[in-house]
Design an enzyme around this catalytic site. Structure first.
Site: not given
Lengths: 412, 574
Positions: B111, B129, B252, B400, B425, B494, B531, B536
């Protein structure tokens, strides 16, 4: 455990409330979310705190420290790093649940003082668009990074909003060697105190650009530039006026909102103008036994007044409450808001502290407080600015009747 | 296909001249046009049964944004050898990696960002869905319906919240309500259970906030919601727990093809070899295909913006509501593209409005703009008239990865033997992922077996990914016990979302090794409240520095280079 009074929030309002409630004879628990007392004052290392109250210019931590020292002389129980998770009314008392390092704690009390402060508006609240990169912070967060963590959020800084914290941060960044490109303000007039415009901007040659706002953010990983647009009278950006300003940090000082999560949970009615609770002259909300003070009640510009409202709330919460008889205080004319919004005619009436803000920049105004047509108080103001909160003390005790109370600001 | 006719239509509608050629798999378009939406529209005009559109019409004067690539370069992967390389850490890549981890194989997931779910998987509304708006015979329908049915079990295994809350499509006219009967018939045919039409009284009972204008509604009980990024993270974590290797900050950049197979794959962390390559590269899927000389489809990025409301916002429907077709827009319904968004109650009890759909020339243009904000806000104000601008606490865009055929493209390449594409996808990708990931894993296993790899089940495979502790969801007794065991769970960091130090530390010990502000935010929601991290964020910065043992100035918001701070104080001049 059962307490007479539980104060929620250990900033300047909560500290003052807890001290005064304890001095009034109440058993008091002060619940603070952070590891140390003082609230936002802890990160306000600039001076100017306490001019009204102490006649001295203290730093934020010094101001807080005076109250913390005083608190230690009292019997107030303090619970740090404690977060209220639930508040429930049970008959005439309140049950408060909080979580802290020891676990989940339940306490019961007769009175609650909400001193929860305020939070900052974010970039999303004012409709800034563009990329989601690092380098965009609210002024309070930026102040924490610099003053508490000791790290610089950027070297070339644009500040949006001329509220006090924006001005303070402009000076702070400059003192640390950063280049503050400018302070941009959507309103046609500055939002901060006049003394801060002088001491934070003019003294450091930092330009102030009025009627301009940031409309877009550019940057992949860190902020690279912002788009500045002129705005019209309604503060809407004018298409075609966009200019780009290179910077690696955008600081947003675009307003504060009273924090009222707990008040909402307790169904305490709020004033849409102040965004805090509706209170009587003792800072008691419309819910019996629940008080609100400091910036949770309305956003103050001086900490001295925050402490004062804490003291009013704390002092009254220690007294055994008689049943109240609340009368509405109507705000008329060019007032942005007035606190308190109610008068309890069953309690002390002679020295009622009232705070108000003008709705716009005004000159030669007369403020009048009347009850059933009778004038109880009047004062003439040469100049009024919305950023500068005004305080008056009114003697309602001398009124013949208190059915129809009005406070009016109008041309002299 | 008779291109002349279509070319004439293009000339007539858009006044441009485009070139066209075809081979056995694709129709290739070329030329130049000065309007991106027109380029996409032209691409769609050449969609034909059995072929893909590769649209290379250039946008005149447009300089494509350079692809965002990791700053890191090293040799960590140099010379390594894998059974399977999965490219892309979105929902597709992470689900495929997890399904592949059922086999005893050497699997690498790469990734390019510093965390998974950084593309569309992290920026959508998380709706699972029912599939009522999908047309016949498409992969979206096949995997959408199958995936929906798997959700309860998958989320239980992966320790992710899921709520099958149903969805109401509101009608404001009796005619539309009548026409919706065909949708119900189609749903029955497609195996979507429980879809029915509600009358005015029934919808008013189900959701009183729409009683003023709704004359009826289509109710799909199988619609649900999930946090799409938390599901993606959970898939990735479970895959890593089952032995796959996830390499973040790894892009890649090139491939070499020998004998009709991908032989070597070059990344910023070295060149590696893989027996099989799965392309789950989202908006870059066609670019990855091109690296292998296999570009037979193209992705046209379509941006959607969602608005997040304060959970305390008043007057917002508590059910998932979307406005059905009105008389004016009747032709849209059932077209297979977006229904135009809706009001969605998320699993975290926030409300989301949106999304819209805007064709954009740049694949990574996730910026927001006023126009999209206003469009979404105004549109969803129809079902929620009391909505206030000030209720919106955040907004975000995702892009998308749409093909011109507007369907998933999930297949082994007919040209490059060891390359499997999981492309196009888009919605309902989150819904479909549990189903198609199983098929993709099977395809990979079959291919590897066919080339002589001994593919065995992974005996250590454990489908359960432990559910992270969420202290404020526990009963008082459980929470008290937890804090007594570990006081960090009693220290709230938080305040908007009531997240403790213990939860943040737990998130920072994630199997992927993500230690960023946004990584914490996506895992435990610290900074997602009203906020927006104002209180935080500095604390989380400090916690990350302490846990990771790095300087405060090295803590990143997200990818490398997104440092929270640029230097220490007193060091600006250094």
């Amino acid at each position: 455990m059962k307490y007479d009074v539980v104060v929620i929030g250990g900033g300047p309002a909560g500290l003052a409330a807890a001290i005064r409630a304890s001095e009034g004879g109440a058993s008091v628990l002060l619940i603070e979310r952070e590891a140390r007392l003082g609230g936002i004052l802890k990160q306000c290392i600039h001076d100017g705190f306490g001019v009204v109250r102490f006649g001295e210019k203290l730093s934020g931590p010094e101001y807080a420290d005076r109250f913390v020292k005083q608190l230690k002389q009292t019997n107030v129980q303090v619970s740090l790093f404690s977060f209220v998770t639930r508040t429930v009314k049970r008959g005439k008392t309140y049950q408060i649940t909080y979580v802290c390092k020891d676990g989940l704690v339940n306490v019961e009390c007769d009175k609650i003082v909400l001193a929860t402060g305020c939070r900052e508006r974010t970039k999303n609240a004012i409709g800034i668009h563009g990329d989601r990169c690092a380098g965009v912070y609210t002024a309070g967060a930026a102040q924490n990074l610099v003053n508490i963590l000791g790290i610089m959020p950027g070297k070339k800084v644009v500040i949006l909003g001329s509220g006090d914290i924006g001005l303070i941060m402009a000076r702070r960044f400059t003192l640390e060697g950063a280049n503050v490109v400018g302070v941009y303000e959507a309103k046609p007039t500055p939002s901060g105190l006049t003394r801060n415009i002088q001491q934070c901007l003019n003294d450091f040659d930092i330009p102030l650009h009025l009627s301009k706002t940031v409309t877009r953010i550019f940057g992949t990983d860190r902020l690279q530039r912002v788009e500045i647009s002129d705005v019209d009278e309604q503060m809407r950006p004018i298409a075609g006026t966009e200019t780009l300003v290179d910077c690696d940090c955008l600081v947003l000082a675009v307003g504060l909102i009273p924090e009222n999560e707990l008040a909402r949970e307790l169904k305490v009615p709020l004033d849409p103008k102040t965004k805090g609770a509706i209170v009587d002259q003792n800072c008691q909300t419309l819910a019996d036994g629940i008080y609100a003070c400091g910036n949770a009640l309305h956003v103050n510009d001086l900490v001295d007044y925050v402490s004062e409202s804490g003291e009013i709330a704390g002092g009254d919460s220690a007294q055994h409450g008689l049943s109240r008889d609340l009368r509405k205080i109507e705000a008329a004319g060019k007032l942005l808001y007035v606190v308190p919004q109610r008068l309890d005619v069953n309690s002390r009436l002679d020295k009622v502290v009232m705070y108000f803000r003008a709705s716009e920049e005004l000159t030669n105004q007369r403020l009048t407080v009347t009850a059933d047509g009778e004038t109880l108080f009047t004062r003439v103001y040469g100049k009024l600015l919305p950023p500068e909160m005004e305080r008056i003390v009114v003697d309602f005790g001398k009124a013949k009747a208190l059915n129809d109370i009005t406070i009016t600001l109008e041309d002299k | 296909m008779d291109f002349e006719k279509t070319l004439n239509q293009v000339r007539k509608r858009f006044g441009v001249e485009v070139s066209v050629r075809e081979d056995e798999r694709s129709v290739f378009l070329g030329g130049e046009c000065d309007n991106w939406e027109n380029i996409v529209a032209i691409g769609k005009m050449f969609v034909t049964e059995g072929k893909h559109v590769v649209n290379d019409i250039r946008l005149a004067g447009h300089v494509e944004q350079p692809e965002c690539l990791p700053k890191l370069t090293d040799n960590a992967l140099e010379g390594t050898d894998w059974d399977v390389l999965v490219i892309g850490g979105g929902i597709s890549g992470c689900a495929v990696a997890r399904e592949l981890s059922r086999y005893k194989l050497k699997i690498l997931l790469v990734e390019k960002h510093s965390d998974v779910a950084r593309g569309a998987s992290g920026a959508n509304d998380g709706m699972v869905h029912a599939g009522i708006d999908l047309k016949h015979q498409c992969l979206k329908l096949k995997y959408g319906v199958a995936g929906n049915a798997m959700y309860g079990d998958v989320c239980k295994e992966l320790g992710v919240n899921f709520r099958r809350s149903g969805q109401y499509v509101i009608f404001d006219s009796r005619l539309i309500r009548f026409l919706a009967k065909s949708t119900v018939r189609r749903a029955v045919k497609h195996g979507i259970v429980g879809v029915k039409i509600l009358n005015k009284k029934q919808i008013a009972e189900a959701e009183p906030r729409v009683k003023d204008f709704a004359v009826g509604a289509l109710f799909a009980p199988s619609t649900g919601c999930v946090s799409p990024y938390q599901l993606t993270i959970a898939y990735a974590e479970n895959a890593v727990q089952n032995g796959i290797v996830a390499s973040l900050n790894t892009a890649v950049t090139a491939m070499t093809v020998e004998n009709g197979k991908v032989a070597k794959v070059t990344t910023n962390r070295g060149t590696l070899a893989a027996r099989c390559v799965v392309n789950c590269a989202g908006v870059f899927a066609d670019k990855v295909a091109e690296m292998a000389g296999d570009r037979y489809f193209s992705i046209h990025p379509r941006r959607g913006t969602d608005l997040l409301l304060d959970p305390k916002a008043e007057g917002v429907p508590t059910q998932n509501i979307s406005m059905g077709p009105t008389l004016k827009s009747v032709s849209k319904f059932g077209s297979g593209s977006t229904k135009g968004g809706g009001v969605i109650r998320t699993v975290d009890d926030n409300y989301l409005l949106g999304p819209d759909a805007v064709e954009v020339p740049d694949r990574e243009d996730t910026s927001t703009c006023k126009q999209s904000f206003d469009n979404v806000f105004n549109k969803q104000s129809q079902v929620c008239p009391s909505l206030k601008r000030s209720d919106v606490i955040a907004y975000f865009s995702g892009v998308r990865a749409a093909t011109y055929e507007e369907d998933f493209l999930i297949e082994r390449s007919s040209k490059i033997a060891n390359l499997v594409h999981v492309a196009g996808i888009q919605s309902p990708g989150i819904t479909a992922a549990p189903a198609f990931s199983k098929d993709v894993a099977k395809t990979v296993a079959e291919y590897l077996t066919s080339v002589g790899v001994d593919v065995q089940q992974n005996p250590q495979f454990n489908p359960i990914r432990p559910r992270p502790v969420k202290a404020n969801c526990l009963s008082d007794e459980e929470r008290d016990k937890l804090v007594k065991k570990d006081p960090d769970f009693g220290k709230i960091v938080c305040r908007c979302e009531e997240i403790s130090l213990g939860e943040i530390k737990q998130a920072l010990r994630n199997p992927l090794g993500v230690r960023t502000i946004d990584g914490v935010k996506r895992r435990v929601r610290a900074g997602m409240g009203r906020c927006q991290g104002g209180f935080c964020m500095p604390l989380v910065t400090k916690i990350i520095a302490e846990e990771a043992g790095v300087a405060l100035t090295e803590v990143n918001k997200d990818d490398d280079g997104s440092n929270v701070a640029v230097c220490k104080i007193k060091e600006v001049w250094l």
